[in-house]
Scaffold this motif. Sequence first.
Motif, PDB file in Angstrom:
ATOM      1  N   SER A 113      79.101 108.378  43.638  1.00 29.41           N
ATOM      2  CA  SER A 113      79.618 108.707  44.968  1.00 29.41           C
ATOM      3  C   SER A 113      78.469 108.914  45.945  1.00 29.41           C
ATOM      4  N   GLU A 114      78.796 108.903  47.225  1.00 33.14           N
ATOM      5  CA  GLU A 114      77.822 108.879  48.318  1.00 33.14           C
ATOM      6  C   GLU A 114      78.437 109.563  49.520  1.00 33.14           C
ATOM      7  N   ASP A 115      77.752 110.506  50.137  1.00 37.27           N
ATOM      8  CA  ASP A 115      78.377 111.121  51.307  1.00 37.27           C
ATOM      9  C   ASP A 115      78.121 110.327  52.597  1.00 37.27           C
ATOM     10  N   PHE A 116      77.560 109.121  52.474  1.00 35.47           N
ATOM     11  CA  PHE A 116      77.499 108.188  53.614  1.00 35.47           C
ATOM     12  C   PHE A 116      78.917 107.921  54.129  1.00 35.47           C
ATOM     13  N   SER A 117      79.906 108.064  53.239  1.00 34.97           N
ATOM     14  CA  SER A 117      81.312 107.843  53.617  1.00 34.97           C
ATOM     15  C   SER A 117      81.792 108.841  54.680  1.00 34.97           C
ATOM     16  N   GLU A 118      81.132 109.981  54.805  1.00 39.32           N
ATOM     17  CA  GLU A 118      81.615 111.013  55.728  1.00 39.32           C
ATOM     18  C   GLU A 118      81.449 110.636  57.200  1.00 39.32           C
ATOM     19  N   TYR A 119      80.538 109.695  57.498  1.00 40.34           N
ATOM     20  CA  TYR A 119      80.237 109.419  58.907  1.00 40.34           C
ATOM     21  C   TYR A 119      81.398 108.736  59.639  1.00 40.34           C
ATOM     22  N   GLY A 120      82.226 107.999  58.904  1.00 45.84           N
ATOM     23  CA  GLY A 120      83.410 107.407  59.516  1.00 45.84           C
ATOM     24  C   GLY A 120      83.111 106.393  60.610  1.00 45.84           C
ATOM     25  N   VAL A 121      82.016 105.648  60.455  1.00 42.95           N
ATOM     26  CA  VAL A 121      81.613 104.638  61.441  1.00 42.95           C
ATOM     27  C   VAL A 121      81.720 103.276  60.735  1.00 42.95           C
ATOM     28  N   PRO A 122      82.184 102.199  61.425  1.00 44.75           N
ATOM     29  CA  PRO A 122      82.191 100.881  60.769  1.00 44.75           C
ATOM     30  C   PRO A 122      80.790 100.580  60.239  1.00 44.75           C
ATOM     31  N   SER A 123      80.686 100.327  58.942  1.00 45.77           N
ATOM     32  CA  SER A 123      79.335 100.312  58.372  1.00 45.77           C
ATOM     33  C   SER A 123      79.196  99.371  57.199  1.00 45.77           C
ATOM     34  N   MET A 124      77.937  99.237  56.777  1.00 45.33           N
ATOM     35  CA  MET A 124      77.600  98.466  55.587  1.00 45.33           C
ATOM     36  C   MET A 124      76.551  99.250  54.810  1.00 45.33           C
ATOM     37  N   PHE A 125      76.813  99.424  53.522  1.00 49.52           N
ATOM     38  CA  PHE A 125      75.883 100.122  52.631  1.00 49.52           C
ATOM     39  C   PHE A 125      75.522  99.128  51.536  1.00 49.52           C
ATOM     40  N   PHE A 126      74.231  98.886  51.342  1.00 49.56           N
ATOM     41  CA  PHE A 126      73.845  97.888  50.335  1.00 49.56           C
ATOM     42  C   PHE A 126      72.779  98.450  49.404  1.00 49.56           C
ATOM     43  N   ASN A 127      72.518  97.718  48.314  1.00 48.81           N
ATOM     44  CA  ASN A 127      71.574  98.198  47.303  1.00 48.81           C
ATOM     45  C   ASN A 127      70.401  97.238  47.156  1.00 48.81           C
TER      46      ASN A 127
END
Length: 442
Positions: free
Chosen positions: A370-384
């Motif tokens: 899990s990742e709290d990047f989800s909390e920002y609620g902005v259209p986004s992209m998270f990559f590895n």
Amino acid sequence: MTRFLGPLLACLALWIALPLQAHAELDVVRLKAAIASSFETDYPKLDALYKDIHAHPEIAFQEEKTAAKLAAEMRTIGFEVTEHVGKTGLVAIYRNGDGPTIMVRTELDALPMEEKTGLPYASRDKTVWEGKETFVAHSCGHDIHMASWVGAAKTLVALKDRWKGTLMFIAQPAEEIGAGALAMIYNGLFTRFPKPDFAFGLHDGPFPHGYVNYRVGIGSSSSDGLAIKFKGRGGHGASPQYTADPIMMAARFIVDVQSVISREKDPTEFGVISIGAIHAGTAPNIIPDDALMLGTIRTFKPEVRAKMLAGIERTARAVAAMADAPAPEIMITEGAKPVINDPAVVATAEKVLKVAFGDKFRLAPPVTASEDFSEYGVPSMFFNIGVYDMERFIAAQNKGGPPLPANHSPEFAPVPKPTIETGVTAMTLAVLSAFDQRAPGQ
Ligand SMILES: [Zn+2]
Ligand SMILES: [Zn+2]
């Protein structure tokens, strides 16, 4: 700065001279080459920053020195920096005309554990964590993220002729305890500063450097904390008939709750429950009054989560009822939500990153962490991004080969230069792709 800008501007001059209708693929290729050239020149400074942060890690909400180092770097690049947003977090803003606001996030925190990599810049630092002295180590690679974040900021500022809008670079504390994003939001992240149109984040992982893994839609799991106290009736271990044994209840629950996963949940859907701690009893011949269990529940989808939570509660109550014991105390603490990669943001970045990285830019399944990047609620992209030499990766795939230490292993040891270069390149190009879709006159 001068040393950094020289080669970049030389390469950019060539790139900018291309006619506007030039083929997009050619633009990305040349832009990537320009980024590579500037990175090569600037890397010694990024390397020094990375190794300094790696050798002196700080855990959740203690990241004072780490944040100060990043604040100094960002001010040098020309960002307006506000410190202590959400305790130790910082927000760095760079305005460059009318256009969208794009957020780029790094984490600041390390882990309360001993590093065993044997690297010359390995951490030997200690701190106090929950009342106990502990080693501290960047075993999740957040130091790679910080170096990539500074490198991408430098590159984007050097490329400021190519975009219009606002860069909002944030350094978030306490990701490892899932509290830093909310701390920043509650401290005015989106009221004292602009609300971003798009956001990007990255995480490193145990695969070859130069590779970028991405996803559309669900990218990581929801995380709920579970605490159950089974209330029994203590007594002598030799006379269990006069007791209600809470350790027996805990043991039965741990086994039975797995049938919620295997029999109640759709087998094609992801869901996990793990019990990580049991606290009960003092001596071999005393049945204690109660037993406390702590666990974690992970899912991707809300409907699966709801089903699992209901099954977990029902199983706990049933186990207590079977022992003719009082109802247990059950506490479920909602943690991070799944990271959702916005299809439109990903589609735009995908076009650019596919050209830049070719086959090394790959769709990958969601991660169960899990990742709290989800909390920002902005259209986004998270990559590895990957961290190891290909030879080491291949050796680990062979039967009996040396295992590849993953994040949170004391031996997790990214190869800094190619890993940070991939982070800088991918992040810069992703941000530029988002500016392109909204920036006026581009
Ligand atoms: Zn971690
Ligand atoms: Zn991490």
